[in-house]
Design an enzyme around this catalytic site. Structure first.
Site, PDB file in Angstrom:
ATOM      1  N   LYS A 133      55.599   2.014  18.376  1.00 38.59           N
ATOM      2  CA  LYS A 133      55.583   2.697  17.094  1.00 38.59           C
ATOM      3  C   LYS A 133      55.615   1.699  15.948  1.00 38.59           C
ATOM      4  O   LYS A 133      56.365   0.733  15.973  1.00 38.59           O
ATOM      5  CB  LYS A 133      56.779   3.654  16.997  1.00 38.59           C
ATOM      6  CG  LYS A 133      56.743   4.773  18.032  1.00 38.59           C
ATOM      7  CD  LYS A 133      57.957   5.674  17.955  1.00 38.59           C
ATOM      8  CE  LYS A 133      59.231   4.958  18.340  1.00 38.59           C
ATOM      9  NZ  LYS A 133      60.391   5.877  18.479  1.00 38.59           N
ATOM     10  N   THR A 152      64.507   9.948   7.454  1.00 33.18           N
ATOM     11  CA  THR A 152      63.881   9.414   8.669  1.00 33.18           C
ATOM     12  C   THR A 152      64.813   9.372   9.869  1.00 33.18           C
ATOM     13  O   THR A 152      64.385   9.001  10.956  1.00 33.18           O
ATOM     14  CB  THR A 152      63.352   7.992   8.410  1.00 33.18           C
ATOM     15  OG1 THR A 152      64.429   7.164   7.966  1.00 33.18           O
ATOM     16  CG2 THR A 152      62.260   8.007   7.346  1.00 33.18           C
ATOM     17  N   GLY A 178      66.294  10.329  13.075  1.00 28.88           N
ATOM     18  CA  GLY A 178      65.877  11.246  14.125  1.00 28.88           C
ATOM     19  C   GLY A 178      64.383  11.380  14.317  1.00 28.88           C
ATOM     20  O   GLY A 178      63.932  12.149  15.167  1.00 28.88           O
ATOM     21  N   THR A 179      63.593  10.634  13.561  1.00 26.56           N
ATOM     22  CA  THR A 179      62.145  10.764  13.712  1.00 26.56           C
ATOM     23  C   THR A 179      61.671  10.300  15.092  1.00 26.56           C
ATOM     24  O   THR A 179      60.726  10.857  15.645  1.00 26.56           O
ATOM     25  CB  THR A 179      61.402   9.973  12.622  1.00 26.56           C
ATOM     26  OG1 THR A 179      61.924   8.631  12.580  1.00 26.56           O
ATOM     27  CG2 THR A 179      61.579  10.619  11.263  1.00 26.56           C
ATOM     28  N   GLY A 180      62.332   9.281  15.652  1.00 26.77           N
ATOM     29  CA  GLY A 180      61.952   8.821  16.992  1.00 26.77           C
ATOM     30  C   GLY A 180      62.218   9.873  18.040  1.00 26.77           C
ATOM     31  O   GLY A 180      61.397  10.088  18.943  1.00 26.77           O
ATOM     32  N   CYS A 181      63.351  10.550  17.931  1.00 26.00           N
ATOM     33  CA  CYS A 181      63.676  11.643  18.857  1.00 26.00           C
ATOM     34  C   CYS A 181      62.637  12.748  18.746  1.00 26.00           C
ATOM     35  O   CYS A 181      62.171  13.305  19.743  1.00 26.00           O
ATOM     36  CB  CYS A 181      65.059  12.216  18.554  1.00 26.00           C
ATOM     37  SG  CYS A 181      66.414  11.026  18.624  1.00 26.00           S
TER      38      CYS A 181
END
Length: 265
Positions: free
Chosen positions: A173, A204, A206-209
């Site tokens: 990412k 932002t 929690g965006t990866g989750c």
């Protein structure tokens, strides 16, 4: 109805971890289930305390899911210790789980470290080989590959090296000031860039989750990996673009808007 399981830690503020995963899966029209690896006292400003599940209890949770409602996809998130990683890998192998998305959560957006050093090797040796794709961010990709990343070319080389070492597709990412949210997928001996634009939104956490759960949801719905990544990225961009502002604290706002992003099945 398709089903998906998240195996991860909690976030009582609702923006990351299992809470974000469940919201995202539900928004995709997938029946969402969860197994808790840790109770995490955190909010948008940082992590205060982590209390891990015992390996035996995590194993029982996974048995309960797989023997009753078999998941069409599985997403793993924060797993902070070797014994828990061993339990997860063993149960996924035992039940023949498919469409596994591993988000190698190592460092929170706030900068808090969430995983022990020994767990990194366990992830690479036990969990990554089972994955349809892993979704590290730039710092995590550097840690996993042992390479410094300062350019798009560096992202490509690092993703290839992880693929070669661990035998799994890698979605590296972007962001972290490197590029405009461009992500690089390396799978099956070839790479593809997924272009994105940086959205000026402080929310932002929690965006990866959310991204990894969206990928798992799309895999559960029967889409191939590239399509799943493309649609998950569109979903996340829509959620960020909604600019929902729910926070009351002084830190970056939570990604509690997982349901607000436009989504077309």
């Amino acid at each position: 109805m398709k089903t998906a399981l998240t195996i991860a830690g909690t976030d009582p503020s609702g923006g990351a971890g299992i809470q974000a995963d469940l919201k995202t899966m539900t928004a995709h029209g997938v029946y969402a289930m969860s197994a808790v690896t840790a109770l995490v006292a955190q909010n948008t400003t940082g992590v205060r305390r982590i209390v891990e599940s015992s390996p035996d209890f995590l194993a029982e949770q996974l048995d309960c899911v797989f023997t009753d409602i078999f998941p069409d996809a599985v997403k793993t998130g924060m797993v902070a210790s070797v014994p828990l990683i061993q339990i997860i890998a063993g149960k996924l192998e035992e039940y023949g789980a498919k469409n596994i998305v591993v988000d190698p959560v190592m460092v929170a957006t706030s900068g808090d470290r969430l995983i022990s050093q020994g767990a990194v090797d366990a992830l690479k040796g036990r969990l990554f080989p089972l994955a349809a794709v892993i979704t590290p961010n730039i710092p995590e990709t550097e840690l996993l590959s042992g390479r410094s990343i300062a350019s798009a070319g560096d992202m490509e080389e690092a993703a290839r090296s992880i693929y070669d070492a661990c035998g799994c597709a890698v979605l590296c990412k972007g962001g972290h000031q490197l590029n405009d949210a461009n992500d690089f997928l390396y799978a099956g001996g070839r790479g593809r860039w997924f272009r994105g634009r940086r959205i000026d939104n402080p929310n932002t956490h929690g965006t990866g989750c959310t991204l990894s759960s969206a990928i798992a949801s799309n895999l559960a719905l029967g889409r191939d990996l590239e399509s799943a990544v493309e649609r998950a990225k569109e979903y996340l961009s829509g959620a960020l673009g909604a600019m929902l502002n729910l926070g009351q604290g002084s830190g970056p706002l939570d990604h509690t808007f997982a349901l607000s992003g436009p989504f077309t099945r």
